[in-house]
Design a protein around this motif. Sequence first.
Motif, short mmCIF file in Angstrom:
data_model
loop_
_atom_site.label_atom_id
_atom_site.label_comp_id
_atom_site.label_asym_id
_atom_site.label_seq_id
_atom_site.Cartn_x
_atom_site.Cartn_y
_atom_site.Cartn_z
N THR A 3 0.69 -1.30 0.01
CA THR A 3 -0.20 0.18 -0.21
C THR A 3 0.98 1.25 0.08
N GLN B 292 -3.72 2.21 13.03
CA GLN B 292 -3.03 1.66 11.91
C GLN B 292 -2.44 0.55 12.23
N HIS C 195 -13.36 -0.27 8.70
CA HIS C 195 -12.28 0.00 8.08
C HIS C 195 -11.89 0.76 7.04
N GLY D 15 -9.65 2.31 4.00
CA GLY D 15 -8.39 1.72 3.18
C GLY D 15 -7.35 2.75 3.14
N CYS E 94 -5.23 8.04 3.83
CA CYS E 94 -6.54 7.28 3.96
C CYS E 94 -7.35 7.54 2.68
N VAL F 169 -11.42 -8.85 7.96
CA VAL F 169 -10.86 -8.32 6.85
C VAL F 169 -9.80 -9.15 6.09
N GLY G 50 -6.63 -9.53 3.78
CA GLY G 50 -5.40 -8.75 3.09
C GLY G 50 -4.01 -9.65 2.96
N ASP H 86 0.36 -5.40 3.86
CA ASP H 86 -0.69 -4.53 3.52
C ASP H 86 -0.98 -3.59 4.91
N ILE I 47 -3.70 -1.09 6.71
CA ILE I 47 -5.17 -0.55 7.00
C ILE I 47 -5.29 0.14 8.22
#
Length: 159
Positions: free
Chosen positions: A24, A74, A98, A100, A106, A128, A130, A134, A136
């Motif tokens: 990400t 985070q 949640h 992204g 964000c 979730v 992932g 990653d 989130i």
Amino acid sequence: ADADADADADADADADADADADDTGVPPEALVDCADETIGSMVGGAASTGSTAGIGDEFEGECGSFGASDWAVQWTFPETGCYSFSTALSSFDTVLRHIGVEDLRCTGQIACNDDEDFPTIFTSYLEVDGEEGDTIVMVVDGYSTGAVGDFVLDIFPCE
């Protein structure tokens, strides 16, 4: 020659930073723009604890109402798979959001849960999926104005 060495060192540092960033675009030590804290890849009971009393209302969305204080955590996936997020031990009517993340920013709400099992369980639960690395943001929010208190955010691999 010194300029070439400096350029090589800069290129090496850039490559190291790129290698340390997750999919990400978030280096593990960097704080996303909307997060109040980072807990790395912590998994287990009470991965994050605190109080939403007296802090700002930064998030709202499809679940719950508006006006309650919230806390944004985070978190980075330690392994590819599904992880569950729960506020079961919190002292108030919670909402989980949640959010992204991309390049330390964000990007908006992806999912939310108001009540794990209305009308008997007023705390929240989300699963979730992932990939390892990653990042989130999970927001612990209150259902509506006045829904504040002590929160406990548990994070476990899905069963």
